[in-house]
Design an enzyme around this catalytic site. Structure first.
Site, PDB file in Angstrom:
ATOM      1  CG  ASP A   1      -3.483   9.102   7.673  1.00 44.43           C
ATOM      2  OD1 ASP A   1      -3.959   7.926   7.796  1.00 44.43           O
ATOM      3  OD2 ASP A   1      -3.205   9.674   6.727  1.00 44.43           O
TER       4      ASP A   1
ATOM      5  CD  GLU B   1      -2.879  -0.767   2.545  1.00 37.72           C
ATOM      6  OE1 GLU B   1      -2.606   0.049   3.227  1.00 37.72           O
ATOM      7  OE2 GLU B   1      -3.528  -1.640   2.671  1.00 37.72           O
TER       8      GLU B   1
END
Length: 278
Positions: free
Chosen positions: A61, A50
């Site tokens: 995040d 990824e």
């Protein structure tokens, strides 16, 4: 249409083991070093890669991935250069699946149709776009599937049986189960609960289920791999990368080997958890 993601998970299911899915931010700490790291990952043991698409407002995040995105943006990384990185990787590896992960805004600005054409041509196999719920499938999910690019959906501890069918409806490639509530890299999952959650999701879909958020060590990876089809590790790799950087944030001679070393340790953990062939 069978993608590299389908092929890889089928191969690993036949071998009776889970996939190691590695996440790094494209362009971190700079585009050239980032490419070298990505090139080193399959040999180190990564089964699926990824790549984060750097973005200025990454709401899901944690601090490590946010900082990686800022380093990448500071080094001049763009979505176009992310696709260039994938294209350069594909020149030497035509089998390892590549999934781009991030937010819709950069793709929207790039232009959805143009992006899908360019991404497919570069060798992108899947997308994870964390801020597009199923209700917005017409924006990107359905066009991506039509273009032959898997759209990987997130399921979380709060995705109940009533919501799950909507989440799974147009998902392709695999289901990404977020093992904790909150942002990335901030807590260790309860592995017993994770196994139960994976089993519940698999009652609703034949797609592989990969588990991420909070997996940091070979021991964590082995625990998750007992029940999941894939183990996703990101923040731990980014932390190792960051630790090798100079005071000016520049890569050192140890940057690529340090990341590859941790990938190898995680891969060994995943491979130690044998599962019944499906």
């Amino acid at each position: 249409m069978t993608t590299r993601i389908d092929t890889r998970f089928a191969e690993l299911a036949h071998k009776g083991r889970a996939a190691l899915v590695t996440f790094l931010m494209a362009g971190d700490p700079d585009p050239a070093t980032s490419l070298d790291i990505v090139k080193a990952m399959p040999a180190a043991g990564a089964d699926v890669i990824e790549l984060g698409m750097p973005f200025t407002d990454p709401m899901a995040d944690g601090p490590a991935i946010q900082a990686a995105g800022l380093r990448a943006l500071g080094a001049g990384m763009t979505l176009k250069k992310t696709l260039d990185l994938v294209r350069a990787f594909r020149a030497g590896d035509d089998t390892t699946p590549i999934v781009l992960m991030g937010y819709f805004n950069p793709i929207y600005v790039y232009g959805v149709d143009r992006f899908l054409v360019d991404a497919k041509a570069a060798g992108v196999d899947g997308l994870i776009v964390v801020d597009l719920p199923p209700e917005e499938d017409a924006e990107l999910c359905l066009p991506a599937l039509a273009a032959g690019v898997d759209f990987v959906r997130l399921a979380t501890p709060t995705t109940d049986d009533k919501r799950l069918p909507a989440v799974l409806k147009n998902t392709a490639g695999f289901v990404y189960y977020v093992s904790i509530t909150g942002i990335t890299g901030t807590a260790t999952p309860d592995f017993g609960r994770v196994a139960a959650a994976v089993a519940r999701i698999k009652r609703h879909t034949r797609l592989p289920v990969a588990v991420g958020f909070g997996v940091r060590t070979a021991e964590h990876a082995a625990a998750v791999a007992q029940g999941a089809d894939g183990v996703v590790v990101g923040s731990a790799l980014i932390d190792v990368l960051k630790a090798t950087l100079g005071a000016d944030g520049q890569a050192s001679a140890g940057t690529v080997p340090a990341v590859a070393r941790l990938v190898g340790e995680l891969a060994a953990g995943v491979r130690s958890a044998r599962r019944a062939a499906e």
